[in-house]
Design a protein around this motif. Sequence first.
Motif, PDB file in Angstrom:
ATOM      1  N   GLU A  75      67.094  54.746  51.545  1.00  0.00           N
ATOM      2  CA  GLU A  75      68.432  54.363  50.418  1.00  0.00           C
ATOM      3  C   GLU A  75      69.645  55.076  50.635  1.00  0.00           C
ATOM      4  O   GLU A  75      70.552  54.632  50.084  1.00  0.00           O
ATOM      5  CB  GLU A  75      67.894  54.503  49.134  1.00  0.00           C
ATOM      6  CG  GLU A  75      66.318  53.522  48.886  1.00  0.00           C
ATOM      7  CD  GLU A  75      65.652  53.775  47.735  1.00  0.00           C
ATOM      8  OE1 GLU A  75      65.079  52.741  46.829  1.00  0.00           O
ATOM      9  OE2 GLU A  75      65.602  55.125  47.638  1.00  0.00           O
ATOM     10  N   ILE A  76      69.540  56.384  50.784  1.00  0.00           N
ATOM     11  CA  ILE A  76      70.854  57.053  50.940  1.00  0.00           C
ATOM     12  C   ILE A  76      71.640  56.444  52.085  1.00  0.00           C
ATOM     13  O   ILE A  76      72.760  56.327  51.619  1.00  0.00           O
ATOM     14  CB  ILE A  76      70.399  58.694  51.553  1.00  0.00           C
ATOM     15  CG1 ILE A  76      69.655  59.661  50.435  1.00  0.00           C
ATOM     16  CG2 ILE A  76      71.697  59.319  51.778  1.00  0.00           C
ATOM     17  CD1 ILE A  76      69.204  60.816  50.820  1.00  0.00           C
ATOM     18  N   VAL A  77      71.276  55.954  52.965  1.00  0.00           N
ATOM     19  CA  VAL A  77      72.105  55.428  54.064  1.00  0.00           C
ATOM     20  C   VAL A  77      72.817  54.000  53.435  1.00  0.00           C
ATOM     21  O   VAL A  77      73.619  53.901  53.563  1.00  0.00           O
ATOM     22  CB  VAL A  77      71.349  55.239  55.382  1.00  0.00           C
ATOM     23  CG1 VAL A  77      72.348  54.281  56.257  1.00  0.00           C
ATOM     24  CG2 VAL A  77      71.008  56.644  56.232  1.00  0.00           C
ATOM     25  N   GLU A  78      71.821  53.279  53.045  1.00  0.00           N
ATOM     26  CA  GLU A  78      71.859  52.086  52.481  1.00  0.00           C
ATOM     27  C   GLU A  78      73.155  52.121  51.326  1.00  0.00           C
ATOM     28  O   GLU A  78      74.154  51.430  51.175  1.00  0.00           O
ATOM     29  CB  GLU A  78      70.948  51.422  52.003  1.00  0.00           C
ATOM     30  CG  GLU A  78      69.966  50.925  53.225  1.00  0.00           C
ATOM     31  CD  GLU A  78      68.597  50.256  52.686  1.00  0.00           C
ATOM     32  OE1 GLU A  78      68.255  50.499  51.329  1.00  0.00           O
ATOM     33  OE2 GLU A  78      67.917  49.780  53.545  1.00  0.00           O
ATOM     34  N   GLU A  79      72.702  52.900  50.298  1.00  0.00           N
ATOM     35  CA  GLU A  79      73.713  53.057  49.032  1.00  0.00           C
ATOM     36  C   GLU A  79      75.050  53.741  49.393  1.00  0.00           C
ATOM     37  O   GLU A  79      76.222  53.171  49.279  1.00  0.00           O
ATOM     38  CB  GLU A  79      72.816  54.299  47.953  1.00  0.00           C
ATOM     39  CG  GLU A  79      72.003  53.412  47.398  1.00  0.00           C
ATOM     40  CD  GLU A  79      72.221  52.211  46.522  1.00  0.00           C
ATOM     41  OE1 GLU A  79      73.189  52.196  45.750  1.00  0.00           O
ATOM     42  OE2 GLU A  79      71.134  51.332  46.340  1.00  0.00           O
ATOM     43  N   THR A  80      74.855  54.626  50.545  1.00  0.00           N
ATOM     44  CA  THR A  80      76.194  55.459  50.738  1.00  0.00           C
ATOM     45  C   THR A  80      77.203  54.431  51.621  1.00  0.00           C
ATOM     46  O   THR A  80      78.402  54.317  51.054  1.00  0.00           O
ATOM     47  CB  THR A  80      75.882  56.648  51.442  1.00  0.00           C
ATOM     48  OG1 THR A  80      75.293  57.473  50.687  1.00  0.00           O
ATOM     49  CG2 THR A  80      77.242  57.293  52.358  1.00  0.00           C
ATOM     50  N   LEU A  81      76.615  53.718  52.402  1.00  0.00           N
ATOM     51  CA  LEU A  81      77.543  52.788  53.248  1.00  0.00           C
ATOM     52  C   LEU A  81      77.707  51.809  52.389  1.00  0.00           C
ATOM     53  O   LEU A  81      78.693  51.121  52.656  1.00  0.00           O
ATOM     54  CB  LEU A  81      76.815  52.253  54.654  1.00  0.00           C
ATOM     55  CG  LEU A  81      76.231  53.538  55.633  1.00  0.00           C
ATOM     56  CD1 LEU A  81      75.573  53.111  56.895  1.00  0.00           C
ATOM     57  CD2 LEU A  81      77.657  54.231  55.941  1.00  0.00           C
ATOM     58  N   GLY A  82      76.932  51.086  51.693  1.00  0.00           N
ATOM     59  CA  GLY A  82      77.308  49.847  50.958  1.00  0.00           C
ATOM     60  C   GLY A  82      78.443  50.140  49.772  1.00  0.00           C
ATOM     61  O   GLY A  82      79.196  49.426  49.865  1.00  0.00           O
ATOM     62  N   TRP A  83      78.175  51.181  49.053  1.00  0.00           N
ATOM     63  CA  TRP A  83      79.105  51.627  48.123  1.00  0.00           C
ATOM     64  C   TRP A  83      80.558  52.110  48.754  1.00  0.00           C
ATOM     65  O   TRP A  83      81.502  52.027  48.132  1.00  0.00           O
ATOM     66  CB  TRP A  83      78.437  52.681  47.150  1.00  0.00           C
ATOM     67  CG  TRP A  83      77.741  51.950  46.203  1.00  0.00           C
ATOM     68  CD1 TRP A  83      76.360  51.787  46.229  1.00  0.00           C
ATOM     69  CD2 TRP A  83      78.258  51.519  44.967  1.00  0.00           C
ATOM     70  NE1 TRP A  83      76.119  51.249  45.161  1.00  0.00           N
ATOM     71  CE2 TRP A  83      76.990  50.841  44.219  1.00  0.00           C
ATOM     72  CE3 TRP A  83      79.439  51.724  44.253  1.00  0.00           C
ATOM     73  CZ2 TRP A  83      77.274  50.314  43.019  1.00  0.00           C
ATOM     74  CZ3 TRP A  83      79.514  50.778  43.058  1.00  0.00           C
ATOM     75  CH2 TRP A  83      78.495  50.441  42.400  1.00  0.00           C
ATOM     76  N   ARG A  84      80.569  52.638  50.121  1.00  0.00           N
ATOM     77  CA  ARG A  84      81.786  52.997  50.592  1.00  0.00           C
ATOM     78  C   ARG A  84      82.615  51.590  50.684  1.00  0.00           C
ATOM     79  O   ARG A  84      83.891  51.780  50.673  1.00  0.00           O
ATOM     80  CB  ARG A  84      81.574  53.711  51.987  1.00  0.00           C
ATOM     81  CG  ARG A  84      80.972  55.222  51.688  1.00  0.00           C
ATOM     82  CD  ARG A  84      80.963  55.944  52.821  1.00  0.00           C
ATOM     83  NE  ARG A  84      80.723  57.120  52.994  1.00  0.00           N
ATOM     84  CZ  ARG A  84      80.068  57.826  53.955  1.00  0.00           C
ATOM     85  NH1 ARG A  84      80.076  57.476  55.268  1.00  0.00           N
ATOM     86  NH2 ARG A  84      79.803  59.196  53.741  1.00  0.00           N
ATOM     87  N   GLU A  85      82.037  50.705  51.298  1.00  0.00           N
ATOM     88  CA  GLU A  85      82.655  49.438  51.179  1.00  0.00           C
ATOM     89  C   GLU A  85      83.017  48.658  50.118  1.00  0.00           C
ATOM     90  O   GLU A  85      84.147  48.035  50.183  1.00  0.00           O
ATOM     91  CB  GLU A  85      81.626  48.245  52.080  1.00  0.00           C
ATOM     92  CG  GLU A  85      81.282  48.634  53.645  1.00  0.00           C
ATOM     93  CD  GLU A  85      80.397  47.294  53.900  1.00  0.00           C
ATOM     94  OE1 GLU A  85      79.899  46.487  53.167  1.00  0.00           O
ATOM     95  OE2 GLU A  85      79.943  47.671  54.906  1.00  0.00           O
ATOM     96  N   ILE A  86      82.875  49.236  49.024  1.00  0.00           N
ATOM     97  CA  ILE A  86      83.505  48.641  47.744  1.00  0.00           C
ATOM     98  C   ILE A  86      83.785  49.679  46.860  1.00  0.00           C
ATOM     99  O   ILE A  86      84.202  49.575  45.521  1.00  0.00           O
ATOM    100  CB  ILE A  86      82.205  47.834  46.717  1.00  0.00           C
ATOM    101  CG1 ILE A  86      81.081  48.563  46.691  1.00  0.00           C
ATOM    102  CG2 ILE A  86      81.948  46.699  47.605  1.00  0.00           C
ATOM    103  CD1 ILE A  86      80.032  48.124  45.739  1.00  0.00           C
ATOM    104  N   GLY A  87      84.568  50.891  47.644  1.00  0.00           N
ATOM    105  CA  GLY A  87      85.294  51.658  46.779  1.00  0.00           C
ATOM    106  C   GLY A  87      84.795  53.112  46.569  1.00  0.00           C
ATOM    107  O   GLY A  87      85.709  53.857  46.029  1.00  0.00           O
ATOM    108  N   MET A  88      83.757  53.368  46.919  1.00  0.00           N
ATOM    109  CA  MET A  88      83.123  54.969  46.720  1.00  0.00           C
ATOM    110  C   MET A  88      84.103  55.563  47.866  1.00  0.00           C
ATOM    111  O   MET A  88      84.069  55.196  48.904  1.00  0.00           O
ATOM    112  CB  MET A  88      81.823  54.991  46.778  1.00  0.00           C
ATOM    113  CG  MET A  88      81.313  56.210  46.704  1.00  0.00           C
ATOM    114  SD  MET A  88      79.486  56.650  46.735  1.00  0.00           S
ATOM    115  CE  MET A  88      79.128  56.710  48.379  1.00  0.00           C
TER     116      MET A  88
END
Length: 155
Positions: free
Chosen positions: A78-91
Amino acid sequence: MSLSRFVEKWTTPSYPPASVLEGDLSAAEQQIGVRFPEDYRQAVLDVGLPRPTIALLNAIVVRGLDLHDLSNFYSPKEIVEETLGWREIGMPDRLIAIASDGSGNKFCFNADQLGGDSADRRGIWFFDHDFGTVDQVAPSFHAWIDAFCDVEPCH
Protein backbone atom coordinates in the motif's frame (compact mmCIF):
# COMPACT_ATOMS: atom_id res chain seq x y z
CA MET A 1 9.14 0.47 22.32
CA SER A 2 6.80 3.23 21.16
CA LEU A 3 4.81 1.17 18.67
CA SER A 4 4.14 -1.53 21.27
CA ARG A 5 2.76 1.13 23.63
CA PHE A 6 0.61 2.47 20.79
CA VAL A 7 -0.80 -1.02 20.19
CA GLU A 8 -1.61 -1.48 23.90
CA LYS A 9 -3.30 1.91 24.13
CA TRP A 10 -5.11 2.40 20.83
CA THR A 11 -5.95 -1.03 19.38
CA THR A 12 -8.09 -3.99 20.39
CA PRO A 13 -6.94 -7.62 20.64
CA SER A 14 -9.70 -8.53 18.18
CA TYR A 15 -7.70 -6.72 15.47
CA PRO A 16 -4.01 -7.37 16.16
CA PRO A 17 -1.29 -5.57 14.20
CA ALA A 18 -0.75 -6.86 10.66
CA SER A 19 2.63 -8.56 10.28
CA VAL A 20 5.25 -7.05 8.00
CA LEU A 21 7.89 -9.19 6.30
CA GLU A 22 11.42 -7.93 5.70
CA GLY A 23 11.21 -8.96 2.04
CA ASP A 24 8.02 -6.96 1.50
CA LEU A 25 9.49 -3.88 3.17
CA SER A 26 12.67 -4.16 1.10
CA ALA A 27 10.64 -4.58 -2.10
CA ALA A 28 8.70 -1.39 -1.33
CA GLU A 29 11.95 0.46 -0.66
CA GLN A 30 13.36 -0.77 -3.96
CA GLN A 31 10.25 0.24 -5.91
CA ILE A 32 10.28 3.75 -4.44
CA GLY A 33 14.07 4.08 -4.44
CA VAL A 34 14.68 4.85 -0.75
CA ARG A 35 15.53 3.11 2.50
CA PHE A 36 13.06 3.76 5.29
CA PRO A 37 14.41 5.08 8.60
CA GLU A 38 15.66 2.36 10.94
CA ASP A 39 13.28 3.30 13.77
CA TYR A 40 10.33 2.75 11.43
CA ARG A 41 11.76 -0.45 9.91
CA GLN A 42 12.47 -2.06 13.27
CA ALA A 43 9.14 -1.03 14.78
CA VAL A 44 6.97 -2.40 11.98
CA LEU A 45 9.05 -5.56 11.58
CA ASP A 46 8.93 -6.24 15.35
CA VAL A 47 5.37 -5.11 16.14
CA GLY A 48 3.52 -5.02 12.84
CA LEU A 49 1.07 -2.40 11.59
CA PRO A 50 -1.43 -1.35 14.27
CA ARG A 51 -5.11 -0.93 13.51
CA PRO A 52 -6.18 1.98 15.73
CA THR A 53 -9.75 2.15 17.01
CA ILE A 54 -11.98 5.22 16.92
CA ALA A 55 -10.96 5.84 20.56
CA LEU A 56 -7.84 7.68 19.37
CA LEU A 57 -9.80 10.12 17.21
CA ASN A 58 -12.35 10.54 20.00
CA ALA A 59 -9.64 11.39 22.57
CA ILE A 60 -7.99 13.91 20.21
CA VAL A 61 -11.32 15.64 19.48
CA VAL A 62 -12.68 15.61 23.06
CA ARG A 63 -9.41 17.00 24.43
CA GLY A 64 -9.11 19.59 21.64
CA LEU A 65 -5.57 18.51 20.82
CA ASP A 66 -3.56 19.99 17.98
CA LEU A 67 -2.85 16.53 16.61
CA HIS A 68 -3.96 14.85 13.39
CA ASP A 69 -5.69 11.55 14.03
CA LEU A 70 -3.98 8.39 12.85
CA SER A 71 -6.45 6.06 11.22
CA ASN A 72 -4.54 3.63 9.02
CA PHE A 73 -0.98 2.35 8.65
CA TYR A 74 -0.09 1.23 5.12
CA SER A 75 1.36 -2.18 4.30
CA PRO A 76 4.52 -2.13 2.16
CA LYS A 77 2.41 -2.80 -0.96
CA GLU A 78 0.00 0.00 0.00
CA ILE A 79 2.93 2.37 0.61
CA VAL A 80 3.94 1.94 -3.03
CA GLU A 81 0.36 2.15 -4.35
CA GLU A 82 -0.64 5.17 -2.24
CA THR A 83 2.61 7.01 -2.87
CA LEU A 84 2.66 6.54 -6.65
CA GLY A 85 -1.09 7.07 -7.01
CA TRP A 86 -1.19 10.25 -4.95
CA ARG A 87 1.90 11.67 -6.67
CA GLU A 88 -0.05 11.47 -9.94
CA ILE A 89 -2.80 13.66 -8.48
CA GLY A 90 -0.80 16.30 -6.67
CA MET A 91 1.14 14.93 -3.71
CA PRO A 92 4.73 16.22 -3.94
CA ASP A 93 7.10 13.67 -5.52
CA ARG A 94 9.44 13.72 -2.53
CA LEU A 95 6.77 12.35 -0.16
CA ILE A 96 6.33 8.66 0.66
CA ALA A 97 2.95 7.88 2.25
CA ILE A 98 3.11 5.45 5.19
CA ALA A 99 -0.23 6.12 6.91
CA SER A 100 -3.38 8.25 6.76
CA ASP A 101 -5.79 10.12 8.96
CA GLY A 102 -9.55 9.55 8.93
CA SER A 103 -9.97 11.97 6.01
CA GLY A 104 -7.41 10.29 3.78
CA ASN A 105 -4.64 12.85 4.31
CA LYS A 106 -1.19 11.28 4.29
CA PHE A 107 1.54 10.87 6.89
CA CYS A 108 4.80 10.62 4.98
CA PHE A 109 8.54 10.35 4.95
CA ASN A 110 10.38 12.92 2.87
CA ALA A 111 12.58 11.10 0.32
CA ASP A 112 14.89 14.14 0.12
CA GLN A 113 15.74 13.61 3.78
CA LEU A 114 16.21 9.86 3.91
CA GLY A 115 19.62 8.26 3.88
CA GLY A 116 21.26 10.09 6.78
CA ASP A 117 21.52 9.12 10.42
CA SER A 118 20.69 12.46 11.99
CA ALA A 119 17.26 12.89 13.58
CA ASP A 120 16.33 15.77 11.27
CA ARG A 121 16.41 13.38 8.33
CA ARG A 122 13.78 11.01 9.69
CA GLY A 123 10.81 13.27 10.25
CA ILE A 124 7.13 12.60 9.62
CA TRP A 125 5.36 14.97 7.24
CA PHE A 126 1.63 15.53 6.82
CA PHE A 127 0.17 16.06 3.35
CA ASP A 128 -3.28 17.66 3.48
CA HIS A 129 -4.89 16.73 0.16
CA ASP A 130 -7.65 19.35 0.49
CA PHE A 131 -5.25 22.29 0.79
CA GLY A 132 -2.16 20.82 -0.88
CA THR A 133 -0.05 21.71 2.16
CA VAL A 134 2.88 19.80 3.62
CA ASP A 135 3.94 20.26 7.25
CA GLN A 136 6.41 18.41 9.41
CA VAL A 137 4.50 16.92 12.36
CA ALA A 138 7.32 15.05 14.14
CA PRO A 139 11.13 14.86 14.02
CA SER A 140 11.12 11.04 13.84
CA PHE A 141 8.82 8.04 13.57
CA HIS A 142 9.21 7.28 17.30
CA ALA A 143 8.48 10.89 18.30
CA TRP A 144 5.35 10.80 16.14
CA ILE A 145 4.10 7.58 17.73
CA ASP A 146 5.02 8.84 21.22
CA ALA A 147 2.75 11.87 20.68
CA PHE A 148 -0.21 9.50 20.30
CA CYS A 149 0.93 7.44 23.30
CA ASP A 150 0.89 10.63 25.41
CA VAL A 151 -2.82 11.18 24.68
CA GLU A 152 -5.08 9.96 27.48
CA PRO A 153 -8.10 7.90 26.41
CA CYS A 154 -11.59 9.14 27.25
CA HIS A 155 -13.56 6.84 29.53
